[in-house]
Scaffold this active site. Structure first.
Site, PDB file in Angstrom:
ATOM      1  N   THR A  97     -13.619 -57.287  -5.377  1.00 39.00           N
ATOM      2  CA  THR A  97     -14.422 -57.836  -4.034  1.00 39.00           C
ATOM      3  C   THR A  97     -15.735 -58.057  -4.408  1.00 39.00           C
ATOM      4  O   THR A  97     -16.349 -59.257  -3.955  1.00 39.00           O
ATOM      5  CB  THR A  97     -14.374 -56.512  -3.355  1.00 39.00           C
ATOM      6  N   GLU A 123     -29.961 -50.035  -5.813  1.00 37.47           N
ATOM      7  CA  GLU A 123     -29.212 -49.653  -7.091  1.00 37.47           C
ATOM      8  C   GLU A 123     -29.290 -50.415  -8.404  1.00 37.47           C
ATOM      9  O   GLU A 123     -29.060 -49.932  -9.429  1.00 37.47           O
ATOM     10  CB  GLU A 123     -28.059 -48.925  -6.801  1.00 37.47           C
ATOM     11  N   TYR A 148     -20.304 -49.311  -9.476  1.00 40.09           N
ATOM     12  CA  TYR A 148     -20.651 -49.957  -8.162  1.00 40.09           C
ATOM     13  C   TYR A 148     -21.880 -50.760  -8.197  1.00 40.09           C
ATOM     14  O   TYR A 148     -21.890 -52.087  -8.170  1.00 40.09           O
ATOM     15  CB  TYR A 148     -20.810 -48.953  -7.097  1.00 40.09           C
ATOM     16  N   THR A 151     -21.519 -53.821 -10.523  1.00 34.84           N
ATOM     17  CA  THR A 151     -20.771 -54.974  -9.568  1.00 34.84           C
ATOM     18  C   THR A 151     -21.816 -55.816  -8.829  1.00 34.84           C
ATOM     19  O   THR A 151     -21.828 -56.920  -8.377  1.00 34.84           O
ATOM     20  CB  THR A 151     -19.594 -54.638  -9.137  1.00 34.84           C
ATOM     21  N   LYS A 152     -22.719 -54.716  -8.523  1.00 35.38           N
ATOM     22  CA  LYS A 152     -23.749 -55.436  -7.049  1.00 35.38           C
ATOM     23  C   LYS A 152     -24.826 -56.325  -8.021  1.00 35.38           C
ATOM     24  O   LYS A 152     -25.065 -57.493  -7.608  1.00 35.38           O
ATOM     25  CB  LYS A 152     -24.279 -54.581  -6.293  1.00 35.38           C
ATOM     26  N   ILE A 189     -25.071 -38.467   4.378  1.00 35.36           N
ATOM     27  CA  ILE A 189     -25.537 -37.974   5.499  1.00 35.36           C
ATOM     28  C   ILE A 189     -24.271 -37.790   6.399  1.00 35.36           C
ATOM     29  O   ILE A 189     -24.315 -36.578   7.140  1.00 35.36           O
ATOM     30  CB  ILE A 189     -26.557 -38.925   6.121  1.00 35.36           C
ATOM     31  N   GLN A 192     -22.385 -34.678   5.279  1.00 37.07           N
ATOM     32  CA  GLN A 192     -23.031 -33.389   5.765  1.00 37.07           C
ATOM     33  C   GLN A 192     -22.958 -32.938   7.163  1.00 37.07           C
ATOM     34  O   GLN A 192     -22.809 -31.953   7.658  1.00 37.07           O
ATOM     35  CB  GLN A 192     -24.291 -33.340   5.065  1.00 37.07           C
ATOM     36  N   ASN A 247     -32.535 -34.863  -1.589  1.00 37.60           N
ATOM     37  CA  ASN A 247     -31.237 -34.691  -1.019  1.00 37.60           C
ATOM     38  C   ASN A 247     -31.253 -33.130  -0.213  1.00 37.60           C
ATOM     39  O   ASN A 247     -30.855 -33.127   0.841  1.00 37.60           O
ATOM     40  CB  ASN A 247     -29.994 -34.558  -1.814  1.00 37.60           C
TER      41      ASN A 247
HETATM   42  P1  NAD Z   1     -19.021 -50.182   4.121  1.00 44.43           P
HETATM   43  O1  NAD Z   1     -18.293 -49.698   2.899  1.00 44.43           O
HETATM   44  O2  NAD Z   1     -19.362 -49.344   5.138  1.00 44.43           O
HETATM   45  O3  NAD Z   1     -18.305 -51.655   4.538  1.00 44.43           O
HETATM   46  C1  NAD Z   1     -17.893 -52.504   3.739  1.00 44.43           C
HETATM   47  C2  NAD Z   1     -16.968 -53.459   4.543  1.00 44.43           C
HETATM   48  O4  NAD Z   1     -16.508 -54.490   3.683  1.00 44.43           O
HETATM   49  C3  NAD Z   1     -15.904 -52.674   5.157  1.00 44.43           C
HETATM   50  O5  NAD Z   1     -15.796 -53.421   6.690  1.00 44.43           O
HETATM   51  C4  NAD Z   1     -14.692 -53.281   4.560  1.00 44.43           C
HETATM   52  O6  NAD Z   1     -13.379 -53.343   5.220  1.00 44.43           O
HETATM   53  C5  NAD Z   1     -15.182 -54.694   4.020  1.00 44.43           C
HETATM   54  N1  NAD Z   1     -14.561 -55.287   2.816  1.00 44.43           N
HETATM   55  C6  NAD Z   1     -14.362 -54.655   1.785  1.00 44.43           C
HETATM   56  N2  NAD Z   1     -13.785 -55.336   0.951  1.00 44.43           N
HETATM   57  C7  NAD Z   1     -13.446 -56.501   1.551  1.00 44.43           C
HETATM   58  C8  NAD Z   1     -12.851 -57.674   1.083  1.00 44.43           C
HETATM   59  N3  NAD Z   1     -12.186 -57.973  -0.439  1.00 44.43           N
HETATM   60  N4  NAD Z   1     -12.888 -58.725   1.793  1.00 44.43           N
HETATM   61  C9  NAD Z   1     -13.503 -58.476   3.250  1.00 44.43           C
HETATM   62  N5  NAD Z   1     -14.006 -57.569   3.432  1.00 44.43           N
HETATM   63  C10 NAD Z   1     -13.891 -56.543   2.851  1.00 44.43           C
HETATM   64  O7  NAD Z   1     -20.373 -50.512   3.410  1.00 44.43           O
HETATM   65  P2  NAD Z   1     -21.849 -50.474   3.733  1.00 44.43           P
HETATM   66  O8  NAD Z   1     -22.368 -49.268   3.556  1.00 44.43           O
HETATM   67  O9  NAD Z   1     -21.841 -51.219   5.227  1.00 44.43           O
HETATM   68  O10 NAD Z   1     -22.375 -51.813   3.071  1.00 44.43           O
HETATM   69  C11 NAD Z   1     -22.461 -52.871   3.362  1.00 44.43           C
HETATM   70  C12 NAD Z   1     -23.142 -54.028   2.081  1.00 44.43           C
HETATM   71  O11 NAD Z   1     -24.485 -53.402   2.254  1.00 44.43           O
HETATM   72  C13 NAD Z   1     -22.660 -53.800   0.817  1.00 44.43           C
HETATM   73  O12 NAD Z   1     -22.690 -54.927   0.167  1.00 44.43           O
HETATM   74  C14 NAD Z   1     -23.596 -52.855   0.144  1.00 44.43           C
HETATM   75  O13 NAD Z   1     -23.754 -53.037  -0.990  1.00 44.43           O
HETATM   76  C15 NAD Z   1     -24.989 -53.072   0.828  1.00 44.43           C
HETATM   77  N6  NAD Z   1     -25.810 -51.973   0.846  1.00 44.43           N
HETATM   78  C16 NAD Z   1     -25.531 -50.801   1.310  1.00 44.43           C
HETATM   79  C17 NAD Z   1     -26.344 -49.808   1.246  1.00 44.43           C
HETATM   80  C18 NAD Z   1     -25.954 -48.323   2.271  1.00 44.43           C
HETATM   81  O14 NAD Z   1     -27.010 -47.488   2.226  1.00 44.43           O
HETATM   82  N7  NAD Z   1     -24.798 -48.108   2.558  1.00 44.43           N
HETATM   83  C19 NAD Z   1     -27.717 -49.866   1.031  1.00 44.43           C
HETATM   84  C20 NAD Z   1     -28.056 -51.085   0.354  1.00 44.43           C
HETATM   85  C21 NAD Z   1     -27.022 -52.236   0.452  1.00 44.43           C
HETATM   86  O1  TDX Z   2     -21.286 -34.919  -0.560  1.00 46.82           O
HETATM   87  C1  TDX Z   2     -22.439 -35.452  -1.355  1.00 46.82           C
HETATM   88  N1  TDX Z   2     -23.401 -34.871  -1.747  1.00 46.82           N
HETATM   89  C2  TDX Z   2     -24.593 -35.221  -2.449  1.00 46.82           C
HETATM   90  O2  TDX Z   2     -25.488 -34.616  -2.814  1.00 46.82           O
HETATM   91  C3  TDX Z   2     -22.473 -36.949  -1.336  1.00 46.82           C
HETATM   92  C4  TDX Z   2     -21.490 -37.738  -0.875  1.00 46.82           C
HETATM   93  C5  TDX Z   2     -23.813 -37.346  -2.121  1.00 46.82           C
HETATM   94  N2  TDX Z   2     -24.479 -36.586  -2.541  1.00 46.82           N
HETATM   95  C6  TDX Z   2     -25.885 -37.074  -3.077  1.00 46.82           C
HETATM   96  C7  TDX Z   2     -25.328 -38.307  -4.110  1.00 46.82           C
HETATM   97  C8  TDX Z   2     -26.754 -39.271  -3.747  1.00 46.82           C
HETATM   98  O3  TDX Z   2     -27.958 -38.775  -4.501  1.00 46.82           O
HETATM   99  O4  TDX Z   2     -26.595 -37.729  -2.017  1.00 46.82           O
HETATM  100  C9  TDX Z   2     -27.352 -39.056  -2.488  1.00 46.82           C
HETATM  101  C10 TDX Z   2     -26.439 -40.333  -1.573  1.00 46.82           C
HETATM  102  O5  TDX Z   2     -25.196 -40.521  -1.796  1.00 46.82           O
HETATM  103  P1  TDX Z   2     -24.522 -41.433  -1.240  1.00 46.82           P
HETATM  104  O6  TDX Z   2     -24.324 -41.656   0.244  1.00 46.82           O
HETATM  105  O7  TDX Z   2     -23.152 -41.410  -2.043  1.00 46.82           O
HETATM  106  O8  TDX Z   2     -25.222 -42.704  -1.669  1.00 46.82           O
HETATM  107  P2  TDX Z   2     -26.033 -43.444  -2.939  1.00 46.82           P
HETATM  108  O9  TDX Z   2     -25.075 -43.112  -4.068  1.00 46.82           O
HETATM  109  O10 TDX Z   2     -27.245 -43.318  -3.032  1.00 46.82           O
HETATM  110  O11 TDX Z   2     -25.760 -45.040  -2.524  1.00 46.82           O
HETATM  111  C11 TDX Z   2     -25.905 -45.735  -1.364  1.00 46.82           C
HETATM  112  O12 TDX Z   2     -27.116 -46.359  -1.286  1.00 46.82           O
HETATM  113  C12 TDX Z   2     -27.235 -47.436  -1.868  1.00 46.82           C
HETATM  114  C13 TDX Z   2     -24.610 -46.466  -0.803  1.00 46.82           C
HETATM  115  O13 TDX Z   2     -23.463 -45.914  -0.616  1.00 46.82           O
HETATM  116  C14 TDX Z   2     -24.673 -47.717  -1.385  1.00 46.82           C
HETATM  117  O14 TDX Z   2     -23.480 -48.702  -0.773  1.00 46.82           O
HETATM  118  C15 TDX Z   2     -26.042 -48.268  -1.420  1.00 46.82           C
HETATM  119  O15 TDX Z   2     -25.965 -49.414  -2.029  1.00 46.82           O
END
Ligand code: NAD
Ligand code: TDX
Length: 332
Positions: A97, A123, A148, A151-152, A189, A192, A247
């Site tokens: 993906t 990241e 992860y 790949t980003k 978040i 928890q 955290n």
């Molecule tokens: P998420 O996992 O909640 O959502 C990902 C979405 O992409 C889902 O709806 C899933 O069905 C869809 N998807 C996955 N593979 C696919 C494919 N092959 N084709 C079409 N759809 C597909 O992720 P998120 O937390 O909303 O993150 C969204 C974007 O933001 C990502 O690119 C992530 O790297 C980036 N990002 C996330 C965070 C974070 O804190 N969550 C921070 C910075 C950047």
């Molecule tokens: O149960 C937990 N306990 C814990 O201590 C989980 C699930 C996580 N953690 C820690 C790991 C990290 O230090 O909390 C922090 C946040 O963890 P995640 O929610 O998995 O996020 P992180 O790995 O920081 O990545 C997130 O931010 C950058 C998003 O998932 C990514 O998609 C984004 O790119």
């Protein structure tokens, strides 16, 4: 008025962006989403049918992608496999993906000369020491740690190459950790919060000292819209809201807001390769494009997020047991 193609628009941040676009612009939106375990159509409920359309499909499928990109004025690319812990368990979908999917979209944007905005993460820069005053900037070298984040990072480099080699009109944003409603319960978040709501003790990896730089998803969406409107082609913008917290402090705050003793958590097996600290310097976005975040107070944003999970158990309950079984199998 513009027609936006939003990939991953049924996920946490993508759906927030779709709601934001509908509320703040007159654009129409086509969501392309595979509805993986992380996608949820319910996150798009209540949006006007004449402005939002969901197409269920894979961004790595050129036959699906090509006509959708051709009819769009801009692509906003959120779709990704997004969870570090899953990438340590099975990296393959992350390559399919995040790398092949992004490549497939870029090729369509090139063919049809469509504006492209790529959503990425802080990241890609690796991590910082806890006592280091430095923060990530647009010129920090790439140094990703996990499948992860690598790949980003790879997808970001593809976008840069397609700009330089083929003239694709693209921008990139790298954002810090998002929080808010509609986030999958696998993430820190919501995991928890939903543990506490179920009377289960929160689980902190390692010592709990790792630092993340939190931003509300609404602020991420307003930043992306700003870059789409005013960003310079070929440029990268870091998005952050000065929200560094370790955290342990986040878990203590969740326990405090929900009326529990603040030490009622467990320390569990650490994540392999666990990045220590992320911190964003978003000066470029603020000074060049005039963006600023609206959520100044993490505690009130977190309290509102806790309320949302309390009131929307039907949205998260179906996925909670499976997620916890996965973590339990790893001692987490
Ligand atoms: P998420 O996992 O909640 O959502 C990902 C979405 O992409 C889902 O709806 C899933 O069905 C869809 N998807 C996955 N593979 C696919 C494919 N092959 N084709 C079409 N759809 C597909 O992720 P998120 O937390 O909303 O993150 C969204 C974007 O933001 C990502 O690119 C992530 O790297 C980036 N990002 C996330 C965070 C974070 O804190 N969550 C921070 C910075 C950047
Ligand atoms: O149960 C937990 N306990 C814990 O201590 C989980 C699930 C996580 N953690 C820690 C790991 C990290 O230090 O909390 C922090 C946040 O963890 P995640 O929610 O998995 O996020 P992180 O790995 O920081 O990545 C997130 O931010 C950058 C998003 O998932 C990514 O998609 C984004 O790119």
């Amino acid at each position: 008025m513009s027609r936006l193609l939003v990939t991953g628009g049924a996920g946490f941040i993508g759906s927030n962006f779709v709601h934001h676009v509908i509320a703040h612009t007159d654009h129409t939106v086509t969501v392309l989403d595979k509805l993986t375990y992380a996608g949820n159509e319910a996150s798009l409920a209540g949006l006007p049918e004449d402005r939002v359309r969901l197409v269920v499909g894979d961004i790595a499928d050129a036959a699906v992608v090509d006509p959708l990109v051709a009819e769009a004025d801009a692509v906003v690319h959120y779709a990704a496999e997004s969870h570090n812990d899953n990438s340590l368990h099975d990296p393959r979908p992350f390559l399919d993906t995040n790398i092949i999917g992004t490549y497939t979209l870029l090729e369509a944007a090139r063919r049809h000369d469509v504006r492209f905005h790529h959503i990425s993460t802080d990241e890609v820069y690796g991590d910082l020491e806890l006592d280091d005053p430095a923060r990530f900037t647009e010129s920090t070298p790439y140094n990703p740690s996990s499948p992860y984040s690598s790949t980003k990072a790879g997808s970001d480099l593809l976008v840069r190459a397609w700009v330089r080699s083929f003239g694709v009109r693209a921008t990139i944003s790298n954002c810090s950790n998002n929080y808010g409603p509609y986030q999958h319960v696998e993430k820190f978040i919501p995991r928890q919060i939903t543990n506490v709501l179920r009377g289960v003790r929160p689980k902190l990896y390692g010592t709990g000292e790792n630092v993340r730089d939190w931003i509300h998803a609404d602020d991420h969406s307003s930043a992306v819209l700003t870059i789409l409107d005013k960003g310079e082609i070929g440029e990268t913008y870091l998005i952050g809201a000065d929200g560094e917290k370790d955290n342990k402090s986040v878990v203590e705050l969740i326990l405090q807001i929900t009326g529990n003793p603040t030490d009622a958590y467990d320390l569990v097996t650490d994540r392999p390769g666990h990045d220590l600290r992320y911190a964003i310097d978003s000066t470029k976005l603020r000074t060049e494009l005039g963006w600023k975040p609206t959520y100044g107070d993490f505690e009130s944003g977190l309290a509102a997020t806790i309320d949302w999970y309390r009131e929307n158990e039907a949205w998260w309950a179906p996925t909670k047991d499976g997620v916890e079984a996965f973590y339990a199998s790893k001692g987490q």
